[in-house]
Write a protein that holds these residues in place. Structure first.
Motif, PDB file in Angstrom:
ATOM      1  N   MET A   1      61.628  79.588  44.548  1.00  0.00           N
ATOM      2  CA  MET A   1      60.677  78.650  43.856  1.00  0.00           C
ATOM      3  C   MET A   1      60.784  77.295  44.643  1.00  0.00           C
ATOM      4  SD  MET A   1      60.083  77.387  39.903  1.00  0.00           S
ATOM      5  CE  MET A   1      59.835  78.907  39.588  1.00  0.00           C
ATOM      6  N   SER A   2      59.882  76.638  45.025  1.00  0.00           N
ATOM      7  CA  SER A   2      59.655  75.558  45.705  1.00  0.00           C
ATOM      8  C   SER A   2      60.009  74.278  44.836  1.00  0.00           C
ATOM      9  CB  SER A   2      58.437  75.161  46.308  1.00  0.00           C
ATOM     10  OG  SER A   2      57.515  75.199  45.396  1.00  0.00           O
ATOM     11  N   VAL A   3      60.514  73.129  45.445  1.00  0.00           N
ATOM     12  CA  VAL A   3      60.852  72.111  44.467  1.00  0.00           C
ATOM     13  C   VAL A   3      59.711  71.365  43.944  1.00  0.00           C
ATOM     14  CG1 VAL A   3      61.754  69.812  44.830  1.00  0.00           C
ATOM     15  CG2 VAL A   3      62.571  71.413  46.240  1.00  0.00           C
ATOM     16  N   SER A   4      58.405  71.663  44.330  1.00  0.00           N
ATOM     17  CA  SER A   4      57.324  71.306  43.760  1.00  0.00           C
ATOM     18  C   SER A   4      56.963  72.103  42.563  1.00  0.00           C
ATOM     19  CB  SER A   4      56.069  71.159  44.627  1.00  0.00           C
ATOM     20  OG  SER A   4      56.455  70.159  45.605  1.00  0.00           O
ATOM     21  N   ALA A   5      57.128  73.226  42.946  1.00  0.00           N
ATOM     22  CA  ALA A   5      56.773  74.305  41.634  1.00  0.00           C
ATOM     23  C   ALA A   5      57.965  74.167  40.518  1.00  0.00           C
ATOM     24  CB  ALA A   5      56.901  75.799  42.040  1.00  0.00           C
ATOM     25  N   ALA A   6      59.216  73.884  40.973  1.00  0.00           N
ATOM     26  CA  ALA A   6      60.094  73.425  39.833  1.00  0.00           C
ATOM     27  C   ALA A   6      59.954  72.667  39.093  1.00  0.00           C
ATOM     28  CB  ALA A   6      61.704  73.772  40.495  1.00  0.00           C
ATOM     29  N   MET A   7      59.442  71.311  39.639  1.00  0.00           N
ATOM     30  CA  MET A   7      59.082  69.931  39.015  1.00  0.00           C
ATOM     31  C   MET A   7      58.030  70.399  37.928  1.00  0.00           C
ATOM     32  SD  MET A   7      59.901  67.216  41.885  1.00  0.00           S
ATOM     33  CE  MET A   7      59.527  66.044  40.691  1.00  0.00           C
ATOM     34  N   ALA A   8      56.854  71.185  38.505  1.00  0.00           N
ATOM     35  CA  ALA A   8      55.971  71.312  37.944  1.00  0.00           C
ATOM     36  C   ALA A   8      56.137  72.242  36.407  1.00  0.00           C
ATOM     37  CB  ALA A   8      54.743  71.982  38.488  1.00  0.00           C
ATOM     38  N   SER A   9      57.130  73.177  36.788  1.00  0.00           N
ATOM     39  CA  SER A   9      57.756  73.982  35.664  1.00  0.00           C
ATOM     40  C   SER A   9      58.114  73.092  34.437  1.00  0.00           C
ATOM     41  CB  SER A   9      58.423  75.097  35.830  1.00  0.00           C
ATOM     42  OG  SER A   9      58.905  75.664  34.803  1.00  0.00           O
ATOM     43  N   VAL A  10      59.120  72.136  34.928  1.00  0.00           N
ATOM     44  CA  VAL A  10      59.882  71.291  34.073  1.00  0.00           C
ATOM     45  C   VAL A  10      58.803  70.490  33.289  1.00  0.00           C
ATOM     46  CG1 VAL A  10      61.422  69.430  34.025  1.00  0.00           C
ATOM     47  CG2 VAL A  10      62.015  71.323  35.279  1.00  0.00           C
ATOM     48  N   LEU A  11      57.760  69.654  33.929  1.00  0.00           N
ATOM     49  CA  LEU A  11      56.808  68.882  33.414  1.00  0.00           C
ATOM     50  C   LEU A  11      56.103  69.696  32.332  1.00  0.00           C
ATOM     51  CD1 LEU A  11      55.540  66.868  36.538  1.00  0.00           C
ATOM     52  CD2 LEU A  11      56.926  66.064  34.733  1.00  0.00           C
ATOM     53  N   ASP A  12      55.690  70.902  32.586  1.00  0.00           N
ATOM     54  CA  ASP A  12      54.788  71.560  31.791  1.00  0.00           C
ATOM     55  C   ASP A  12      55.674  72.149  30.543  1.00  0.00           C
ATOM     56  OD1 ASP A  12      52.929  71.839  33.307  1.00  0.00           O
ATOM     57  OD2 ASP A  12      53.112  73.708  34.271  1.00  0.00           O
ATOM     58  N   SER A  13      56.952  72.065  30.306  1.00  0.00           N
ATOM     59  CA  SER A  13      57.734  72.376  29.209  1.00  0.00           C
ATOM     60  C   SER A  13      58.264  70.954  28.422  1.00  0.00           C
ATOM     61  CB  SER A  13      59.041  73.076  29.808  1.00  0.00           C
ATOM     62  OG  SER A  13      59.766  71.764  30.570  1.00  0.00           O
ATOM     63  N   LEU A  14      57.869  69.988  28.856  1.00  0.00           N
ATOM     64  CA  LEU A  14      57.780  68.728  28.165  1.00  0.00           C
ATOM     65  C   LEU A  14      57.095  68.551  27.006  1.00  0.00           C
ATOM     66  CD1 LEU A  14      58.746  65.973  30.939  1.00  0.00           C
ATOM     67  CD2 LEU A  14      60.465  67.255  29.515  1.00  0.00           C
ATOM     68  N   VAL A  15      57.469  67.895  25.967  1.00  0.00           N
ATOM     69  CA  VAL A  15      56.548  67.951  24.825  1.00  0.00           C
ATOM     70  C   VAL A  15      56.567  66.310  24.378  1.00  0.00           C
ATOM     71  CG1 VAL A  15      55.879  68.032  22.278  1.00  0.00           C
ATOM     72  CG2 VAL A  15      57.196  69.896  23.759  1.00  0.00           C
ATOM     73  N   VAL A  16      55.512  65.611  24.712  1.00  0.00           N
ATOM     74  CA  VAL A  16      55.128  64.333  24.672  1.00  0.00           C
ATOM     75  C   VAL A  16      54.902  64.097  23.235  1.00  0.00           C
ATOM     76  CG1 VAL A  16      54.419  61.973  25.395  1.00  0.00           C
ATOM     77  CG2 VAL A  16      54.944  63.849  27.061  1.00  0.00           C
ATOM     78  N   PRO A  17      55.579  63.598  22.175  1.00  0.00           N
ATOM     79  CA  PRO A  17      54.974  63.191  20.750  1.00  0.00           C
ATOM     80  C   PRO A  17      53.868  62.206  21.049  1.00  0.00           C
ATOM     81  CG  PRO A  17      57.001  62.040  21.380  1.00  0.00           C
ATOM     82  CD  PRO A  17      57.049  62.678  22.663  1.00  0.00           C
ATOM     83  N   ASP A  18      52.974  62.590  20.055  1.00  0.00           N
ATOM     84  CA  ASP A  18      51.817  61.491  19.836  1.00  0.00           C
ATOM     85  C   ASP A  18      52.510  60.351  19.170  1.00  0.00           C
ATOM     86  OD1 ASP A  18      50.179  63.599  20.461  1.00  0.00           O
ATOM     87  OD2 ASP A  18      50.082  64.253  18.429  1.00  0.00           O
TER      88      ASP A  18
END
Length: 440
Positions: A1-18
């Motif tokens: 997995m590329s670095v960009s794809a790994a970062m995208a996966s990490v960002l997708d897993s983050l939950v930002v509270p309202d």
């Protein structure tokens, strides 16, 4: 997995509270009491921060596209164009055991110098200042005696758990002493004491004298001094009821003492007039008097939890004089106790005017023998009082009325039964048995 794809996966897993939405507006008018602001979209009852000094205010209504706000403390230094920041959340109240023994103000801030109220002791225990009232089917009947330790009340005006009762009294007739006795001695799990509109010195004296000792550990005190903003009187009373409801939901019996209901209604009157309501009876807008029933209906027993709130509220009155607050309170409460200046002047404390007082639940919680003895006592005491002047003038001849003769023979014991020293606690059974023996 590329670095960009790994970062995208990490960002997708983050939950930002309202984050709470904060909307800004600006002050366009201020008359010393009420702020008018434009650009605000929020609920009535929502909180706001005004100006650089971040003064707390609350939205009380709208007029001609402008929001009306009143301060939760005396407002000062308001300038045209000052920024008003609001959010959509209504005030929440922390409830639970961490409040026991503490003194807080109408906004929940500690006043006792003991530091912040421990949030860890009340996990998840928060509720709105106001909540939907219980339906009739959710309420439990008043069927258990509430022993107060005050002989005249327990014997002749017996209270029940879940009852709402008013103490009608003027100034200087022993009201604070009676409230202190009930707060210390009543058979309740928790006492919530709301001191609304009293002078700061009187609040300190009451807490340090009437609530001293073990009673303090089971008591939550909400204090709103007379110098605080009118709106805070209303919010302080609502906070006290919300705290009591939290303990009731735990299945506990709560004694809530509100001193005084009159000053809460006075605060509600000022709020109502500020938002443009028309004055009604003797200058009281309808919403101010409606607050009496709204607060009273929050007390009572809960079938689901098994807990109950017994509410004792004081109403400022000179021997039951004509006053809209007194009339409205009598209509919604389950009983009233009138303290008489005339009796206080004779040195009778508690100065309870028995003939003008009543407990509407006494028949539901007392035995037939107790009820009969109380009725007999009332009859004899009434005869003594009604004929007092006649006897003192020597115009009555003994033997003319057998029942009056019996009443006069018991005049001393009847009066001694009603008198109780400040520090003497009398058990319910002792009060009842002494009553039965006295009129037998």
């Amino acid at each position: 997995m590329s670095v960009s794809a790994a970062m995208a996966s990490v960002l997708d897993s983050l939950v930002v509270p309202d984050l709470p939405v904060r909307r800004g507006g600006r002050v366009v008018a201020f008359d010393g009491t009420t702020i008018e602001a434009v650009g605000i979209e929020a609920l009535v009852g929502g909180r706001a921060i005004v100006g650089q000094d971040r003064q707390a205010a609350e939205i009380i209504g709208f007029r001609d596209g402008r929001a009306l706000l009143m301060g939760l403390s005396p407002l000062a230094g308001i300038v045209p164009g000052a920024i008003v920041l609001t959010d959509s959340r209504l005030d929440e109240v922390a409830v639970g055991s961490a409040l026991l023994g503490r003194v807080i103000d109408g906004l929940g801030r500690p006043l006792d110098g003991l530091g912040p109220v421990g949030s860890g002791a009340v996990p998840g225990m928060r509720r709105g200042v106001s909540r939907p009232q219980m339906g009739p089917g959710e309420r439990s009947r008043v069927s258990e005696v509430l022993a107060t330790g005050v002989r005249a009340i327990d014997g002749l005006l017996t209270l029940g758990r879940g009852q709402r009762v008013g103490i009608m009294a003027g100034t200087g007739v022993g009201k604070s002493v009676l409230l202190g006795q009930v707060a210390r001695w009543a058979a309740a799990d928790v006492v919530v004491m709301a001191l609304i509109g009293e002078r700061g010195r009187e609040i300190t004296d009451f807490i340090e004298t009437e609530l001293s000792g073990p009673a303090r550990a089971r008591t939550v005190t909400v204090a709103v001094p007379a110098a605080d903003a009118p709106l805070l009187r209303v919010r302080g009373a609502e906070r006290a009821f919300a705290i009591a409801e939290g303990f009731r939901d735990e299945g506990k019996h709560v004694l809530l003492i509100l001193d005084s209901l009159s000053r809460v209604v006075h605060g509600a009157r000022e709020v109502a007039l500020a938002r443009g309501e028309n004055g009604g009876a003797r200058g009281y807008p309808p919403s101010a008097l409606a607050l009496i029933a709204a607060l009273a209906e929050r007390a009572g027993g809960d079938r689901r939890s098994g807990g109950a709130i017994t509410a004792i509220v004081t109403v400022l009155s000179e021997d039951g004089g004509n006053d809209p607050v007194v009339d409205a309170a009598r209509g919604v409460l389950d009983g009233h106790i009138l303290l008489s200046r005339r009796l206080a002047g004779r040195g009778q404390f508690p100065a309870i005017d028995l003939g003008a007082s009543a407990s509407r639940v006494m028949a539901d919680v007392c035995t037939p023998e107790h009820l009969a003895a109380a009725a007999r006592f009332r009859r004899l005491a009434s005869l003594v009082e009604d004929n007092r002047d006649l006897v003192l003038m020597g115009a009555y001849s003994p033997g003319a009325d057998a029942e009056l003769d019996a009443a006069l023979a018991l005049a001393g014991p009847l009066e001694r039964y009603l008198v109780q020293p400040r520090a003497d606690r009398i058990g319910f059974e002792a009060a009842r048995d002494a009553l039965v023996q006295l009129v037998a």
